[in-house]
Design a protein around this motif. Sequence first.
Motif, short mmCIF file in Angstrom:
data_model
loop_
_atom_site.label_atom_id
_atom_site.label_comp_id
_atom_site.label_asym_id
_atom_site.label_seq_id
_atom_site.Cartn_x
_atom_site.Cartn_y
_atom_site.Cartn_z
N GLU A 104 0.81 -1.22 0.00
CA GLU A 104 0.00 0.00 0.00
C GLU A 104 0.85 1.27 0.00
O GLU A 104 0.46 2.27 -0.61
N LEU A 105 2.01 1.26 0.63
CA LEU A 105 2.87 2.44 0.61
C LEU A 105 3.38 2.71 -0.80
O LEU A 105 3.32 3.83 -1.29
N GLN A 106 3.84 1.65 -1.47
CA GLN A 106 4.32 1.80 -2.83
C GLN A 106 3.17 2.25 -3.75
O GLN A 106 3.36 3.10 -4.62
N ALA A 107 1.99 1.69 -3.53
CA ALA A 107 0.82 2.08 -4.32
C ALA A 107 0.46 3.54 -4.07
O ALA A 107 0.08 4.27 -4.99
N PHE A 108 0.58 3.98 -2.83
CA PHE A 108 0.30 5.39 -2.49
C PHE A 108 1.19 6.31 -3.32
O PHE A 108 0.71 7.25 -3.95
N TYR A 109 2.48 6.05 -3.31
CA TYR A 109 3.41 6.89 -4.07
C TYR A 109 3.12 6.82 -5.56
O TYR A 109 3.11 7.84 -6.25
N LEU A 110 2.90 5.62 -6.08
CA LEU A 110 2.67 5.45 -7.50
C LEU A 110 1.40 6.16 -7.96
O LEU A 110 1.43 6.96 -8.90
N PHE A 111 0.29 5.92 -7.29
CA PHE A 111 -0.98 6.49 -7.74
C PHE A 111 -1.10 7.98 -7.44
O PHE A 111 -1.73 8.71 -8.19
N ASN A 112 -0.48 8.44 -6.36
CA ASN A 112 -0.48 9.88 -6.11
C ASN A 112 0.43 10.59 -7.11
O ASN A 112 0.14 11.71 -7.53
N GLY A 113 1.52 9.94 -7.50
CA GLY A 113 2.36 10.50 -8.55
C GLY A 113 1.58 10.62 -9.86
O GLY A 113 1.66 11.62 -10.56
N LEU A 114 0.81 9.59 -10.17
CA LEU A 114 -0.02 9.62 -11.37
C LEU A 114 -1.07 10.74 -11.28
O LEU A 114 -1.32 11.46 -12.25
N ALA A 115 -1.67 10.90 -10.11
CA ALA A 115 -2.67 11.96 -9.93
C ALA A 115 -2.04 13.34 -10.13
O ALA A 115 -2.62 14.19 -10.81
N VAL A 116 -0.86 13.56 -9.57
CA VAL A 116 -0.20 14.86 -9.74
C VAL A 116 0.17 15.07 -11.21
O VAL A 116 0.02 16.18 -11.73
N ALA A 117 0.62 14.02 -11.89
CA ALA A 117 0.95 14.14 -13.31
C ALA A 117 -0.28 14.54 -14.12
O ALA A 117 -0.19 15.32 -15.07
N LEU A 118 -1.44 14.02 -13.76
CA LEU A 118 -2.68 14.33 -14.48
C LEU A 118 -3.23 15.71 -14.11
O LEU A 118 -3.75 16.42 -14.97
N LEU A 119 -3.12 16.08 -12.83
CA LEU A 119 -3.70 17.34 -12.36
C LEU A 119 -2.82 18.55 -12.61
O LEU A 119 -3.32 19.66 -12.78
N GLY A 120 -1.52 18.37 -12.57
CA GLY A 120 -0.61 19.49 -12.68
C GLY A 120 -0.38 20.15 -11.34
O GLY A 120 -0.91 19.73 -10.31
N ALA A 121 0.40 21.21 -11.35
CA ALA A 121 0.84 21.86 -10.11
C ALA A 121 -0.19 22.78 -9.50
O ALA A 121 -0.25 22.95 -8.30
N GLY A 122 -0.99 23.41 -10.32
CA GLY A 122 -1.89 24.43 -9.81
C GLY A 122 -1.19 25.77 -9.71
O GLY A 122 0.02 25.89 -9.96
N LYS A 123 -1.93 26.79 -9.33
CA LYS A 123 -1.36 28.15 -9.35
C LYS A 123 -0.43 28.42 -8.17
O LYS A 123 0.36 29.35 -8.22
N PHE A 124 -0.50 27.62 -7.12
CA PHE A 124 0.39 27.83 -5.97
C PHE A 124 1.69 27.06 -6.19
O PHE A 124 2.01 26.11 -5.48
N SER A 125 2.43 27.46 -7.21
CA SER A 125 3.66 26.78 -7.58
C SER A 125 4.59 27.77 -8.27
O SER A 125 4.15 28.80 -8.76
N VAL A 126 5.85 27.42 -8.31
CA VAL A 126 6.82 28.28 -8.99
C VAL A 126 6.47 28.39 -10.48
O VAL A 126 6.55 29.44 -11.07
N GLY A 127 6.09 27.27 -11.07
CA GLY A 127 5.77 27.26 -12.50
C GLY A 127 4.40 27.81 -12.84
O GLY A 127 4.13 28.17 -13.97
N GLY A 128 3.51 27.86 -11.86
CA GLY A 128 2.17 28.37 -12.07
C GLY A 128 1.33 27.49 -12.98
O GLY A 128 1.78 26.46 -13.46
N ASN A 129 0.13 27.91 -13.23
CA ASN A 129 -0.80 27.15 -14.08
C ASN A 129 -0.38 27.15 -15.54
O ASN A 129 -0.65 26.19 -16.26
N GLY A 130 0.27 28.20 -15.99
CA GLY A 130 0.53 28.36 -17.41
C GLY A 130 1.71 27.61 -17.96
O GLY A 130 1.86 27.50 -19.17
N GLY A 131 2.55 27.06 -17.11
CA GLY A 131 3.75 26.37 -17.60
C GLY A 131 3.39 25.11 -18.37
O GLY A 131 2.48 24.38 -17.99
N ARG A 132 4.11 24.85 -19.44
CA ARG A 132 3.84 23.68 -20.30
C ARG A 132 3.94 22.38 -19.53
O ARG A 132 3.19 21.44 -19.78
#
Length: 134
Positions: A104-132
């Motif tokens: 479950e720990l490995q699955a947590f990292y894997l699937f949350n990584g996938l979720a972040v890859a799909l969702l992106g950083a959001g505006k509270f980030s250095v790159g902001g929403n507009g970054g490619r």
Amino acid sequence: MSNLSDLGKLVLRVALGVLMLLHGISKVKNGVSFIGPSLAANGLPEAFAYLAYVGEVLAPILLIVGFWTRPAALIIVVNMLFAVFLMHMSQLGELSKSGGWALELQAFYLFNGLAVALLGAGKFSVGGNGGRFN
């Protein structure tokens, strides 16, 4: 509502980054030599063990600050696929003593990584929403 969505992305991104970085700090302190034999046993060069630093130090730092977020999250996904393949395949169908999945720990990292890859950083980030790559 947009602010809440971006705040949720921040929480997910930083939680994944910090928790993965702790594993990376351990590898910086203790080395990655224990990974080499598993790589060699699967026909891969032992030098690939050093890529754990990319997946567990560099990528989490990029996630935390929100720069090149999507590629960093995908690196974590690949890192976890290798971790499961090299170190945890024997536990794939096992349950822990408390009844949870042994991976479950490995699955947590894997699937949350996938979720972040799909969702992106959001505006509270250095790159902001507009970054490619954010």
